[in-house]
Design a protein around this motif. Structure first.
Motif, mmCIF file in Angstrom:
data_model
loop_
_atom_site.group_PDB
_atom_site.id
_atom_site.type_symbol
_atom_site.label_atom_id
_atom_site.label_comp_id
_atom_site.label_asym_id
_atom_site.label_seq_id
_atom_site.Cartn_x
_atom_site.Cartn_y
_atom_site.Cartn_z
ATOM 1 N N PHE A 87 -7.697 7.172 -8.131
ATOM 2 C CA PHE A 87 -6.313 7.135 -8.614
ATOM 3 C C PHE A 87 -5.522 5.995 -7.978
ATOM 4 C CE2 PHE A 87 -7.070 11.195 -10.572
ATOM 5 C CZ PHE A 87 -6.150 11.247 -11.601
ATOM 6 N N LEU A 88 -5.735 5.733 -6.702
ATOM 7 C CA LEU A 88 -5.016 4.639 -6.053
ATOM 8 C C LEU A 88 -5.414 3.292 -6.648
ATOM 9 C CD1 LEU A 88 -4.981 5.765 -2.300
ATOM 10 C CD2 LEU A 88 -3.040 5.611 -3.864
ATOM 11 N N TYR A 89 -6.678 3.121 -6.969
ATOM 12 C CA TYR A 89 -7.089 1.880 -7.640
ATOM 13 C C TYR A 89 -6.512 1.823 -9.049
ATOM 14 C CZ TYR A 89 -10.268 0.049 -4.100
ATOM 15 O OH TYR A 89 -10.789 -0.505 -2.941
ATOM 16 N N LEU A 90 -6.404 2.967 -9.708
ATOM 17 C CA LEU A 90 -5.773 3.005 -11.026
ATOM 18 C C LEU A 90 -4.301 2.641 -10.931
ATOM 19 C CD1 LEU A 90 -5.954 3.767 -14.072
ATOM 20 C CD2 LEU A 90 -5.377 6.109 -13.392
ATOM 21 N N PHE A 91 -3.647 3.030 -9.848
ATOM 22 C CA PHE A 91 -2.227 2.745 -9.670
ATOM 23 C C PHE A 91 -1.947 1.282 -9.331
ATOM 24 C CE2 PHE A 91 -1.393 7.394 -8.206
ATOM 25 C CZ PHE A 91 -1.613 7.821 -9.504
ATOM 26 N N GLY A 92 -2.986 0.499 -9.065
ATOM 27 C CA GLY A 92 -2.788 -0.926 -8.796
ATOM 28 C C GLY A 92 -3.215 -1.375 -7.423
ATOM 29 N N ALA A 93 -3.981 -0.559 -6.692
ATOM 30 C CA ALA A 93 -4.424 -0.956 -5.358
ATOM 31 C C ALA A 93 -5.529 -2.005 -5.458
ATOM 32 C CB ALA A 93 -4.932 0.263 -4.589
ATOM 33 N N SER A 94 -5.574 -2.866 -4.464
ATOM 34 C CA SER A 94 -6.640 -3.846 -4.334
ATOM 35 C C SER A 94 -7.425 -3.535 -3.070
ATOM 36 C CB SER A 94 -6.060 -5.261 -4.273
ATOM 37 O OG SER A 94 -5.254 -5.417 -3.114
ATOM 38 N N ASP A 95 -8.494 -4.292 -2.832
ATOM 39 C CA ASP A 95 -9.285 -4.060 -1.627
ATOM 40 C C ASP A 95 -8.466 -4.311 -0.362
ATOM 41 O OD1 ASP A 95 -11.481 -3.404 -3.154
ATOM 42 O OD2 ASP A 95 -12.305 -5.445 -3.151
ATOM 43 N N ALA A 96 -7.463 -5.159 -0.447
ATOM 44 C CA ALA A 96 -6.634 -5.463 0.725
ATOM 45 C C ALA A 96 -5.599 -4.370 0.991
ATOM 46 C CB ALA A 96 -5.951 -6.821 0.545
ATOM 47 N N THR A 97 -5.086 -3.758 -0.064
ATOM 48 C CA THR A 97 -4.000 -2.777 0.094
ATOM 49 C C THR A 97 -4.483 -1.336 0.122
ATOM 50 O OG1 THR A 97 -3.648 -2.736 -2.306
ATOM 51 C CG2 THR A 97 -2.346 -4.317 -1.021
ATOM 52 N N TYR A 98 -5.719 -1.102 -0.349
ATOM 53 C CA TYR A 98 -6.194 0.283 -0.407
ATOM 54 C C TYR A 98 -6.236 0.968 0.962
ATOM 55 C CZ TYR A 98 -9.207 4.330 -0.866
ATOM 56 O OH TYR A 98 -9.702 5.613 -0.799
ATOM 57 N N PRO A 99 -6.713 0.322 2.046
ATOM 58 C CA PRO A 99 -6.747 1.030 3.336
ATOM 59 C C PRO A 99 -5.376 1.527 3.788
ATOM 60 C CG PRO A 99 -8.084 -0.955 3.432
ATOM 61 C CD PRO A 99 -7.336 -1.012 2.140
ATOM 62 N N TYR A 100 -4.337 0.759 3.499
ATOM 63 C CA TYR A 100 -2.985 1.183 3.887
ATOM 64 C C TYR A 100 -2.523 2.357 3.030
ATOM 65 C CZ TYR A 100 -2.921 -3.282 6.351
ATOM 66 O OH TYR A 100 -3.208 -4.337 7.185
ATOM 67 N N ALA A 101 -2.780 2.264 1.715
ATOM 68 C CA ALA A 101 -2.387 3.362 0.828
ATOM 69 C C ALA A 101 -3.157 4.634 1.165
ATOM 70 C CB ALA A 101 -2.632 2.966 -0.628
ATOM 71 N N ASP A 102 -4.449 4.492 1.472
ATOM 72 C CA ASP A 102 -5.277 5.647 1.804
ATOM 73 C C ASP A 102 -4.814 6.303 3.103
ATOM 74 O OD1 ASP A 102 -7.747 7.331 1.577
ATOM 75 O OD2 ASP A 102 -8.227 6.275 3.431
ATOM 76 N N GLY A 103 -4.523 5.481 4.113
ATOM 77 C CA GLY A 103 -4.070 6.040 5.389
ATOM 78 C C GLY A 103 -2.751 6.777 5.263
ATOM 79 N N TYR A 104 -1.836 6.238 4.468
ATOM 80 C CA TYR A 104 -0.518 6.871 4.315
ATOM 81 C C TYR A 104 -0.613 8.176 3.531
ATOM 82 C CZ TYR A 104 4.514 7.272 3.547
ATOM 83 O OH TYR A 104 5.807 7.726 3.526
ATOM 84 N N ILE A 105 -1.301 8.140 2.372
ATOM 85 C CA ILE A 105 -1.292 9.320 1.505
ATOM 86 C C ILE A 105 -2.118 10.459 2.100
ATOM 87 C CG2 ILE A 105 -3.315 8.785 0.085
ATOM 88 C CD1 ILE A 105 0.097 10.161 -1.083
ATOM 89 N N THR A 106 -3.150 10.141 2.892
ATOM 90 C CA THR A 106 -3.959 11.201 3.494
ATOM 91 C C THR A 106 -3.133 12.046 4.453
ATOM 92 O OG1 THR A 106 -5.979 9.876 3.303
ATOM 93 C CG2 THR A 106 -6.008 11.688 4.885
ATOM 94 N N GLY A 165 0.810 -1.213 0.000
ATOM 95 C CA GLY A 165 0.000 0.000 0.000
ATOM 96 C C GLY A 165 0.842 1.260 0.000
ATOM 97 N N VAL A 166 1.912 1.264 0.790
ATOM 98 C CA VAL A 166 2.811 2.427 0.805
ATOM 99 C C VAL A 166 3.494 2.591 -0.544
ATOM 100 C CG1 VAL A 166 4.902 3.375 1.845
ATOM 101 C CG2 VAL A 166 3.157 2.339 3.294
#
Length: 399
Positions: A218-237, A144-145
């Motif tokens: 955009f995060l889903y476009l970059f390759g995020a999945s349902d499992a990794t999106y919460p981590y990517a969302d928490g970091y980028i916010t 996610g990061v």
């Protein structure tokens, strides 16, 4: 730099805090007043300035350390009483890149930045190590990061668009002012400095709002999945809430180096990197914040680097400083700056697009683990890239 010490050469006037008194006979003193050369034992010649307005005189002296003279009020008074220097003249000589060997000047500015970038690379690797040892879900967290990396590159690209574009323009105007003693070029350099700061601040706020509005698709476009999106969302916010600090510390640090303060510029990077390494385990493990803790540690450390840059550029030690009265956006300053920084912006924006393509392909043909592996490889590759970037930052003001 040590304490300022004015030592009289043969047949010269002795300069002391109380004023100028005769150290030799009146005949030699009279001859010395007609011809002098004010410089350092390091071979750094200071700019010419008349000692007295009615009868210009010159003084033959050696300065043990001129680099420290502009920081001490008592030393400034000594220099002013002798030669009319306000302190800026001393710094013009100390940071005059036309003096001395080109290779020596490049190494003097580049080596501190290379060292700082090596520490910065170490921080990136340690940061990934902490996230990778979070326990359950560490693979998804690391992936996610890694998915936020293209957005971080865009933030860096905009910082370099203004910072890397404004720094050479600032150096050229400042160099012209030193050669021609021109107040007009000096004002142009000050305008470039202040305009770049305003551009970085405004752009940082705009990017923060835009990314927070469109982060999910955009995060889903970059390759995020349902499992990794919460981590990517928490970091980028959390990261984007402090992106203004990141842009100012990255973009304005070049103006410190361009004035000859390479060690100060090195400290800008070191403060952020060392503080981040110390805060990461505290927020990730002790406070159990996970990737949000890693992002918070990054933003706090970048805020400290930003504060260091602003304190220096608003302070009295710098030759040209930020002033609220000069903040403004003028096309004659902005457009040449954008033209000079556009190539760096395009290269880093292209790298962001390539990273998106890698992540999307790895997710399609592999899995989240493959994207996480690419995140680790990206951190390792920075060992070769960032030190070269430090070398370029050191050479740019001189060129």
């Amino acid at each position: 730099a040590g304490a300022l010490s004015l030592k009289p050469a043969r047949g010269c006037i002795r300069a002391e805090k109380g004023g100028v008194r005769g150290g030799v006979s009146s005949k030699k003193k009279s001859a010395a007043q007609k011809r002098y050369n004010f410089g350092t034992r390091f071979g750094c010649a200071l700019n010419r300035a008349p000692a007295f307005r009615r009868r210009p005189r010159r003084l033959l002296c050696r300065v043990e350390s001129a680099g420290d003279a502009f920081t001490n009020p008592s030393k400034r008074r000594i220099l002013k009483s002798i030669n009319g220097f306000e302190g800026d003249g001393v710094m013009q000589a100390v940071s005059d890149f036309s003096k001395g060997r080109v290779s020596g000047n490049i190494l003097r500015l580049a080596m501190p930045m290379v060292l700082a970038q090596l520490v910065n690379v170490l921080y990136n690797v340690v940061d990934r190590m902490y996230i990778g040892h979070m326990g359950e879900g560490s693979v998804d967290a690391l992936t996610g990061v890694g998915l936020t990396f293209p957005i971080l590159l865009i933030v860096t690209a905009f910082a370099n668009l203004f910072g890397t574009g404004g720094t050479p323009l600032f150096s050229m105007a400042r160099g012209a002012a030193q050669r021609e003693m021109g107040e007009r070029q000096r004002e142009r350099a000050a305008d470039v400095l202040n305009s770049t700061f305003l551009l970085l601040t405004v752009t940082g706020v705009v990017l923060t709002v835009l990314v927070l509005l469109v982060k999910r698709p955009f995060l889903y476009l970059f390759g995020a999945s349902d499992a990794t999106y919460p981590y990517a969302d928490g970091y980028i916010t959390i990261y984007m809430l402090g992106s203004v600090f990141v842009m100012i510390s990255l973009g304005m640090n070049g103006f410190i180096n361009a004035q000859g303060f390479a060690n100060k510029g090195m400290l800008t990077v070191l403060i952020g990197a060392v503080l981040n390494i110390a805060l990461d385990p505290l927020f990730i493990f002790t406070f159990d914040m996970g990737v949000r803790g890693a992002a918070l540690a990054t933003i706090l450390s970048q805020a400290m680097s930003c504060a260091w840059v602003l304190l220096f550029l608003f302070g009295k030690k710098t030759q040209l400083r930020l002033r609220r009265s000069r903040l403004g956006l003028e096309p004659k300053i902005i457009l040449p700056s954008l033209a000079l920084g556009l190539s760096v912006f395009i290269m880093q924006a292209s790298e962001s697009v390539i990273s998106v393509c890698f992540n999307a392909s790895l997710l399609h043909y592999g899995s989240d683990i493959a994207v996480g592996a690419m995140t680790i490889l990206t951190s390792v590759m920075q060992f070769a890239m960032l030190p070269l970037q430090g070398l370029g930052q050191g050479a740019q003001p001189i060129i």
